[in-house]
Design an enzyme around this catalytic site. Structure first.
Site, short mmCIF file in Angstrom:
data_model
loop_
_atom_site.label_atom_id
_atom_site.label_comp_id
_atom_site.label_asym_id
_atom_site.label_seq_id
_atom_site.Cartn_x
_atom_site.Cartn_y
_atom_site.Cartn_z
N CYS A 8 -22.16 -36.96 15.92
CA CYS A 8 -21.05 -36.19 16.49
C CYS A 8 -20.14 -35.75 15.35
O CYS A 8 -20.46 -35.93 14.18
CB CYS A 8 -20.31 -37.02 17.52
SG CYS A 8 -19.62 -38.51 16.81
N ALA A 9 -18.99 -35.23 15.71
CA ALA A 9 -18.07 -34.73 14.68
C ALA A 9 -17.51 -35.87 13.83
O ALA A 9 -17.48 -35.78 12.61
CB ALA A 9 -16.94 -33.93 15.32
#
Length: 99
Positions: A8-9
């Site tokens: 994910c980020a």
């Protein structure tokens, strides 16, 4: 043992999802290692993964990651499942790629 790796980020909200997935895996009796990492770590953690799942915020990188790991199942996590932190359904998504 199955290794499911989420990218994910940043890894913070996804770690909550990982915890729910671990609970779901234990309830199903599925032996697996589930972890979450920032997308910048894909080269470090991707090679050991049996299944790679991408958070909705990084799904733009799916094509690039498929090119890096052409023999691995890779999928973007459904935005609704991610938003509701539905660990059971996300686990089932991962498992369908290895059956």
């Amino acid at each position: 043992m199955l290794t499911i790796t989420l990218f994910c980020a940043g890894g913070l909200s996804t770690s909550l999802l990982v915890n729910k997935m671990k609970v779901a895996a234990a309830a199903k009796g599925v032996e697996c290692e589930i972890s979450a990492h920032g997308l910048a770590s894909v080269d470090k953690y991707g090679p050991a993964a049996d299944v790679i799942l991408l958070g909705p915020q990084v799904r733009y990188a799916e094509k690039e990651i498929r090119a890096k790991f052409p023999d691995k199942p890779i999928a973007s996590i459904d935005m609704r499942l991610y938003g509701t932190m539905d660990g059971k359904s996300v686990l089932e998504t991962a498992l369908k790629y290895v059956k």
